[in-house]
Design a protein around this motif. Structure first.
Motif, mmCIF file in Angstrom:
data_model
loop_
_atom_site.group_PDB
_atom_site.id
_atom_site.type_symbol
_atom_site.label_atom_id
_atom_site.label_comp_id
_atom_site.label_asym_id
_atom_site.label_seq_id
_atom_site.Cartn_x
_atom_site.Cartn_y
_atom_site.Cartn_z
ATOM 1 N N ARG A 1 0.806 -1.225 0.000
ATOM 2 C CA ARG A 1 0.000 0.000 0.000
ATOM 3 C C ARG A 1 0.838 1.273 0.000
ATOM 4 N NH1 ARG A 1 -4.320 1.520 3.340
ATOM 5 N NH2 ARG A 1 -3.086 1.196 5.199
ATOM 6 N N LEU A 2 2.128 1.144 0.177
ATOM 7 C CA LEU A 2 2.955 2.356 0.265
ATOM 8 C C LEU A 2 3.276 2.879 -1.129
ATOM 9 C CD1 LEU A 2 5.424 1.505 3.141
ATOM 10 C CD2 LEU A 2 3.145 2.495 3.232
ATOM 11 N N GLU A 3 3.315 4.181 -1.228
ATOM 12 C CA GLU A 3 3.515 4.792 -2.538
ATOM 13 C C GLU A 3 4.894 5.397 -2.703
ATOM 14 O OE1 GLU A 3 1.419 4.978 -5.181
ATOM 15 O OE2 GLU A 3 -0.100 3.754 -4.191
ATOM 16 N N SER A 4 5.486 5.830 -1.613
ATOM 17 C CA SER A 4 6.789 6.472 -1.772
ATOM 18 C C SER A 4 7.697 6.092 -0.621
ATOM 19 C CB SER A 4 6.634 7.991 -1.827
ATOM 20 O OG SER A 4 6.357 8.486 -0.536
ATOM 21 N N ALA A 5 8.987 6.255 -0.854
ATOM 22 C CA ALA A 5 9.974 5.837 0.142
ATOM 23 C C ALA A 5 9.838 6.612 1.444
ATOM 24 C CB ALA A 5 11.379 6.011 -0.441
ATOM 25 N N GLU A 6 9.303 7.837 1.366
ATOM 26 C CA GLU A 6 9.129 8.619 2.610
ATOM 27 C C GLU A 6 8.201 7.904 3.581
ATOM 28 O OE1 GLU A 6 8.799 10.155 -0.427
ATOM 29 O OE2 GLU A 6 10.794 11.046 -0.302
ATOM 30 N N ASP A 7 7.239 7.160 3.003
ATOM 31 C CA ASP A 7 6.292 6.457 3.868
ATOM 32 C C ASP A 7 7.016 5.466 4.779
ATOM 33 O OD1 ASP A 7 4.334 7.843 2.547
ATOM 34 O OD2 ASP A 7 3.837 6.208 1.193
ATOM 35 N N LEU A 8 8.182 4.987 4.317
ATOM 36 C CA LEU A 8 8.917 4.020 5.129
ATOM 37 C C LEU A 8 9.387 4.662 6.429
ATOM 38 C CD1 LEU A 8 10.970 2.308 2.307
ATOM 39 C CD2 LEU A 8 9.019 1.363 3.528
ATOM 40 N N ASP A 9 9.772 5.928 6.348
ATOM 41 C CA ASP A 9 10.159 6.630 7.578
ATOM 42 C C ASP A 9 8.978 6.691 8.534
ATOM 43 O OD1 ASP A 9 12.736 7.104 6.791
ATOM 44 O OD2 ASP A 9 12.309 9.061 5.937
ATOM 45 N N ASP A 10 7.820 6.973 7.944
ATOM 46 C CA ASP A 10 6.605 7.085 8.747
ATOM 47 C C ASP A 10 6.318 5.856 9.571
ATOM 48 O OD1 ASP A 10 5.795 9.553 8.194
ATOM 49 O OD2 ASP A 10 4.263 9.012 6.741
ATOM 50 N N ILE A 11 6.544 4.696 8.971
ATOM 51 C CA ILE A 11 6.168 3.482 9.673
ATOM 52 C C ILE A 11 7.319 2.961 10.538
ATOM 53 C CG2 ILE A 11 4.477 2.859 7.904
ATOM 54 C CD1 ILE A 11 6.521 0.765 6.916
ATOM 55 N N GLY A 12 8.375 3.742 10.650
ATOM 56 C CA GLY A 12 9.497 3.329 11.496
ATOM 57 C C GLY A 12 10.254 2.147 10.906
ATOM 58 N N TYR A 13 10.231 2.070 9.572
ATOM 59 C CA TYR A 13 10.806 0.927 8.856
ATOM 60 C C TYR A 13 12.239 0.612 9.289
ATOM 61 C CZ TYR A 13 12.550 -1.402 4.537
ATOM 62 O OH TYR A 13 13.127 -2.237 3.609
ATOM 63 N N TRP A 14 13.095 1.643 9.239
ATOM 64 C CA TRP A 14 14.508 1.382 9.551
ATOM 65 C C TRP A 14 14.714 1.068 11.027
ATOM 66 C CZ3 TRP A 14 17.688 0.143 5.909
ATOM 67 C CH2 TRP A 14 17.396 0.532 4.597
ATOM 68 N N GLU A 15 13.925 1.695 11.875
ATOM 69 C CA GLU A 15 14.059 1.411 13.302
ATOM 70 C C GLU A 15 13.702 -0.033 13.598
ATOM 71 O OE1 GLU A 15 12.387 5.765 14.027
ATOM 72 O OE2 GLU A 15 11.958 4.390 15.652
ATOM 73 N N VAL A 16 12.694 -0.531 12.889
ATOM 74 C CA VAL A 16 12.286 -1.917 13.108
ATOM 75 C C VAL A 16 13.348 -2.861 12.534
ATOM 76 C CG1 VAL A 16 10.568 -3.663 12.545
ATOM 77 C CG2 VAL A 16 9.843 -1.357 13.155
ATOM 78 N N LEU A 17 13.795 -2.605 11.302
ATOM 79 C CA LEU A 17 14.791 -3.481 10.672
ATOM 80 C C LEU A 17 16.065 -3.555 11.499
ATOM 81 C CD1 LEU A 17 14.945 -2.919 6.807
ATOM 82 C CD2 LEU A 17 13.663 -4.600 8.121
ATOM 83 N N GLU A 18 16.444 -2.422 12.090
ATOM 84 C CA GLU A 18 17.694 -2.388 12.858
ATOM 85 C C GLU A 18 17.447 -2.631 14.336
ATOM 86 O OE1 GLU A 18 20.004 1.086 11.826
ATOM 87 O OE2 GLU A 18 19.701 0.750 9.690
ATOM 88 N N GLY A 19 16.203 -3.027 14.654
ATOM 89 C CA GLY A 19 15.844 -3.216 16.061
ATOM 90 C C GLY A 19 16.167 -4.589 16.617
ATOM 91 N N GLY A 20 16.768 -5.482 15.808
ATOM 92 C CA GLY A 20 17.256 -6.739 16.361
ATOM 93 C C GLY A 20 16.409 -7.967 16.104
ATOM 94 N N GLY A 21 15.222 -7.835 15.532
ATOM 95 C CA GLY A 21 14.405 -9.012 15.263
ATOM 96 C C GLY A 21 14.708 -9.606 13.896
ATOM 97 N N VAL A 22 13.879 -10.579 13.497
ATOM 98 C CA VAL A 22 13.950 -11.145 12.162
ATOM 99 C C VAL A 22 12.860 -10.465 11.344
ATOM 100 C CG1 VAL A 22 13.493 -13.233 10.842
ATOM 101 C CG2 VAL A 22 14.814 -13.371 12.952
ATOM 102 N N SER A 23 13.185 -10.018 10.121
ATOM 103 C CA SER A 23 12.192 -9.262 9.350
ATOM 104 C C SER A 23 11.940 -9.881 7.984
ATOM 105 C CB SER A 23 12.649 -7.815 9.161
ATOM 106 O OG SER A 23 12.822 -7.194 10.410
ATOM 107 N N PHE A 24 10.668 -9.977 7.626
ATOM 108 C CA PHE A 24 10.261 -10.381 6.279
ATOM 109 C C PHE A 24 9.567 -9.191 5.633
ATOM 110 C CE2 PHE A 24 11.032 -14.924 5.714
ATOM 111 C CZ PHE A 24 11.511 -15.233 6.980
ATOM 112 N N ILE A 25 9.939 -8.922 4.385
ATOM 113 C CA ILE A 25 9.378 -7.761 3.693
ATOM 114 C C ILE A 25 8.724 -8.227 2.401
ATOM 115 C CG2 ILE A 25 9.867 -5.489 2.722
ATOM 116 C CD1 ILE A 25 12.471 -5.496 4.378
ATOM 117 N N GLU A 26 7.394 -8.124 2.347
ATOM 118 C CA GLU A 26 6.707 -8.420 1.087
ATOM 119 C C GLU A 26 6.677 -7.164 0.231
ATOM 120 O OE1 GLU A 26 3.025 -10.576 1.129
ATOM 121 O OE2 GLU A 26 3.453 -11.494 3.076
ATOM 122 N N TRP A 27 6.716 -7.352 -1.063
ATOM 123 C CA TRP A 27 6.698 -6.246 -2.031
ATOM 124 C C TRP A 27 7.888 -5.300 -1.853
ATOM 125 C CZ3 TRP A 27 3.328 -6.542 -6.002
ATOM 126 C CH2 TRP A 27 2.234 -7.415 -5.844
#
Lengths: 792, 157
Positions: free
Chosen positions: B80-106
């Protein structure tokens, strides 16, 4: 009485809090106490409890807080968002100014206080191997910041530096110490993150420089403060270029912070400025200062002015209320301030006043050749109803325009706020206690509603982000949680204003709290008995904004905070349509994110009969629409095509129809439709979109209805209800009407506004929870998941 | 590396085999058409990691996070995301670098926003319903992960 500032920052994985005394005569801020608490990803749970403890320790009451200051970053997005939402809530409820301070500057001032001098580099972690760098030239008197905030790749930045710094500090050193060690001595870890006192130092420095005034609530309206955005979104850049403002947006805030416009009733001191602007805008029909001065004291008049941040008058508007009509005399805006929504905002203020003076209509004359102005008024819902020949002094005709008073709208961060006042006029103007403000930010919409003890919804406001994006020329990001932080103050404020406007005539609470006057005062946070917010399920980054704001406001107003499950809200939404609805009932909840059948045994006692094991119904509609090239959102388009197609044309699978339970699966159906489309295209057949849409929709509805039927049989419930956006589907509604008629079950089909996400439904749940004293602590958090069956 | 799945169950089993190799901080980017089985794959991973409760599509919520024995499983869907800025909104990098295992669809919607080290898994469906699953490691940790996955999948086949 001492006046204190409460300052805090959570941008860098720690919570820093400082309390200071404001000395107005010397413009100094004296540190009283501070604390720093480690809070890895947990600032939402620990910020307010720590603030509360610190104040208790110091024996300072909330009433003594004259100003709130909060760190705007740059730093962790989640951290800054929690800090800012909390601060907005606290400042709004306390009705005190909210001043933003740079997190990096605060750290620089702490280094200064520790005796560091010379060129200092502060680097904050921006994730993904990027940093927020800032170079300071620290002296005895100042920190000497060198540039605006920016974000750069850590290695690129390091490579471009000559080094020789007196000190390198900042939390990026936790990851990239190796990279920066060549540039200068590294600060000890205790100096990487803000301790607290630096926040006060930034405030004092800005105060002395005249860049802020911790006692000026209008200048530092909590709604205006935003996080440091180090880059604007593409859409905002596009908008900025399009407008090509003489006064460009402030890159440090991402909004027009420097152009902040304040609105206030036109005053006698303004008349000379008004007359000057009048000459510019109205030519030979201009009024003089004396004519304006004559207008102001008249009781049936309303005049408003807009001032820029320097206090210069940039626009004004006014009119007379006569026989239930607002006759607008003037709307004028300085040429350089046009196209910024100021005129619209002024007309909104006039309309609010006029409504309070009993008007229902608006009328005005506009030059026949002025198409721009006519388009503006048409957008407000006015129609041209005739001409006045030769009305103007130069002989030009006037077009008479007339219409209902514009719906109460306010422009918040570029978003339209749509309010509906659902309280019928005849419902007497009394507030039954308790008064509860409810907030909903679980996904795309920022919404607020106010409910009273009788269960009446006094107001309901939603900042429709779709309108916001429409402004940006068709760039439509479906999610923009950062908009919540921009909209939350405005939406709640509009909600409070609407509630009081709808209660013209006074009531039990108004006797002592709100003095009777011609124009009612807006409700205030201190009039409320509790504040509620959706805490789960949803997108955590969006939920935390509402939760942090609600908790902050509840703390500020010293009233309880109530957390509400979003799904329980959807169940309660049926009360909006059928007030006498009584459990037991079966509710089908179908939306873009949920697909479930719930047995409501009693309010608060729920059994999830079954839910989807993969995709939600709304999601399947969206994805099938996308596969058919029909665009977003898919629900309305599919149902429109389906109405013209044959539902039996293609035999798509009815997944789980015979599973003998209440689980749903939409993934297989979605795949079947996508595969069918691919096969048809491969075979060179033209797609029959109506037939595909109708057959897909029939497959969805067959399973939904069959399971609903079994659920009603097994539970014996005599009420069946729908919730969620998919409830708008006409074919689904028709199928349920048939089913319920056959089974002699009462069907509740709430209006779409109650099916989709809204805050009224959250308010309804909150009212019950208030009665049961189910209050949540200041440490309450937001969650992506929640189990509806577990009480909370 | 290429694997083949003939059913939803087999797709889940391949996910479970990958789960046996995952370490905190690992990122797996899942690409594939609508209906290819990306969410099913993650369901297999989640089950093997001991996640209780339904693992559903995160399309609407964009991010769903599950607690599991080894920490946290983050399941993104960027559909549903349209632009890379939206990734900041959802805390994307904080989650990816937060120590868990991450799966990314699309994830292929935002190629420049993928981390430096990740395993790319592309699921494509043939007309006969057979899924071909192709794994492409980016950087060293992903190579280890990919090798381990191949080994476990072979052992269990």
């Amino acid at each position: 009485m001492m006046q204190y500032v409460l300052a805090f920052d959570t941008a860098n994985e720690v919570i820093s809090i400082a309390l200071g005394v404001l000395h107005a005569e010397t413009r100094t801020v004296e540190l009283v106490a501070h604390r720093q608490v480690a809070a890895h990803r947990a600032s939402n749970t620990q910020l307010l409890p720590n603030i509360d403890e610190l104040l208790t320790e110091q024996e300072i009451s909330r009433d003594q807080i004259a100003c709130v200051a909060c760190g705007r970053g740059p730093g962790s997005f989640t951290g800054v968002r929690i800090c800012m939402a909390t601060a907005k809530g606290v400042a709004s409820a306390l009705e005190v100014p909210l001043v933003g301070v740079s997190t990096l500057d605060a750290l620089a001032w702490e280094l200064q206080a520790a005796g560091v001098r010379g060129r200092v580099l502060v680097v904050a972690d921006a994730m993904r191997k990027e940093v927020y760098p800032q170079v300071y030239n620290i002296t005895e008197a100042a920190i000497g910041r060198s540039s605006a905030d920016m974000v750069v790749a850590a290695s690129t930045f390091e490579g471009a530096q000559e080094g020789g710094y007196a000190l390198v500090a900042g939390d990026a050193l936790a990851k990239y110490a190796d990279l920066f060690v060549a540039l200068g001595p590294l600060a000890p870890e205790g100096q990487w993150r803000v301790q607290g006192p630096g926040l006060l130092a930034v405030l004092q420095d800005a105060w002395q420089a005249g860049d802020c005034d911790p006692f000026d609530a209008q200048r530092h309206n909590p709604a205006l403060l935003l996080p440091v955005y180090t880059r604007l979104s593409d859409a905002e850049e596009h908008e900025r270029e399009k407008l090509a403002d003489a006064a460009p947006r402030d890159l440090r805030t991402g909004v027009g912070g420097n152009e902040a416009i304040s609105y206030r009733p036109l005053a006698a001191v303004d008349v000379d400025q008004v007359a000057a602007l009048e000459t510019t805008c109205m030519g030979t029909d201009a009024w003089n200062a004396a004519q304006f001065a004559d207008e102001l004291p008249r009781k049936d008049r309303t005049w408003w002015a807009a001032h820029d941040k320097h206090g210069a008058l940039v626009a004004y508007a006014g009119g007379q209320v006569l026989d239930g009509q607002l006759q607008i005399f003037k709307v004028a805006c300085a040429p350089e301030a046009r196209r910024a929504g100021i005129a619209r905002e002024l007309v909104t203020r006039l309309a609010e006043d006029a409504r309070n003076l009993g008007a229902a209509e608006i009328t005005l004359e506009v030059r026949a050749a002025n198409e721009g102005a006519q388009a503006f008024y048409e957008a407000l819902g006015l129609d041209s109803i005739g001409q006045r020949p030769g009305y103007y002094s130069d002989g030009e005709d006037a077009t008479i325009m007339q219409g209902p008073l514009p719906a109460a709208t306010a422009d918040v961060a570029g978003m339209e706020i749509i309010t509906t006042n659902e309280r019928p006029a005849e419902a007497s103007a009394t507030y039954g206690k308790p008064l509860i403000l409810a907030i909903e930010t679980s996904c795309d919409e920022t919404a607020a509603a106010l409910i009273d003890g009788t269960g009446a919804i006094l107001s309901d406001a939603i900042a429709s982000q779709i309108d916001f994006h429409a402004r940006f020329g068709g760039v439509v990001p479906e999610i923009a949680s950062r908009k919540h932080i921009e909209a939350i103050c405005g939406v709640t404020q509009v909600c409070l204003e609407q509630a009081s406007a709808s209660n013209e005539g006074g009531g039990e609470t108004s006797q002592d709290e709100m003095p009777q006057s011609e124009m009612r005062q807006p409700l205030r946070y201190r009039d409320l008995d509790a504040i509620a917010c959706t805490y789960a399920p949803g997108l955590v980054g969006a939920l935390v904004v509402g939760v942090a704001f609600a908790k902050g406001a509840a703390w500020g107003a010293n009233i309880p905070y109530i957390q509400v499950n979003h799904l329980e809200g959807h169940l309660y939404a049926n009360k909006l349509a059928t007030p006498d609805i009584q459990p037991p009932m079966v509710v089908s909840l179908v939306s873009g994110g949920h697909t479930m059948l719930v047995h409501v045994r009693d309010w608060g006692v729920y059994e999830i009969l079954g839910s989807t094991i993969d995709d939600a119904v709304g999601e399947a509609f969206d994805k099938v629409a996308k596969a058919l090239g029909l665009g977003y959102p898919g629900g309305p388009i599919i149902s429109r095509y389906a109405a013209q197609g044959n539902p039996h044309a293609i035999d798509f699978p009815r997944a789980m129809l015979h599973s003998h339970d209440f689980r749903f699966s939409l993934s297989g159906l979605k795949t079947a439709v996508v595969t069918y489309i691919a096969q048809q295209q491969e075979a060179g057949h033209e797609l029959n979109i109506p037939d595909i849409a109708a057959s897909f929709q029939a497959a969805v509805i067959d399973v939904q209805v069959a399971k609903a039927k079994t659920a009603l049989e097994e539970t014996g419930a005599k009420e069946f209800c729908l919730g969620g956006g998919v409830a708008a589907n006409p074919a689904l509604r028709a199928a349920y009407e048939t089913l319920c008629a056959e089974m002699n079950v009462r069907l509740t089909l709430p209006p779409l506004s109650a099916c989709t996400d809204n805050a009224s439904m959250i308010a309804l749940v909150a009212l019950d929870r208030f009665a049961q004293h189910k209050f949540a602590p200041l440490s309450a958090d937001a969650f992506a998941h929640s189990n509806l069956e577990e009480s909370y | 590396m290429k694997l083949v799945s003939h059913s939803a169950e087999e797709t889940k089993r391949l996910g479970a085999a990958l789960a046996a190799c995952l370490q905190p901080g690992d990122v797996v980017v899942l690409n594939g058409d609508l209906g290819a089985g990306k969410t099913q794959f993650v369901q297999g991973v989640a089950e093997a990691l001991g996640v209780t409760g339904e693992v559903t599509s995160p399309t609407f919520n964009i991010l769903l996070t599950y607690d599991c024995a080894s920490g946290v499983l983050n399941h993104f869907d960027l559909y549903r995301l349209e632009s890379a800025e939206d990734l900041d909104d959802i805390g994307y990098w904080e989650v990816l670098e937060g120590g868990g295992v991450s799966f990314i669809e699309w994830g292929d919607k935002f190629p420049s926003e993928m981390p430096d080290d990740y395993l790319e898994v592309a699921i494509t469906s043939g007309t006969d319903g057979v899924r071909s699953i192709k794994a492409q490691p980016h950087s060293t940790r992903a190579q280890e992960l990919c090798a381990c996955w191949g080994q476990v999948a072979e052992e269990r086949a």
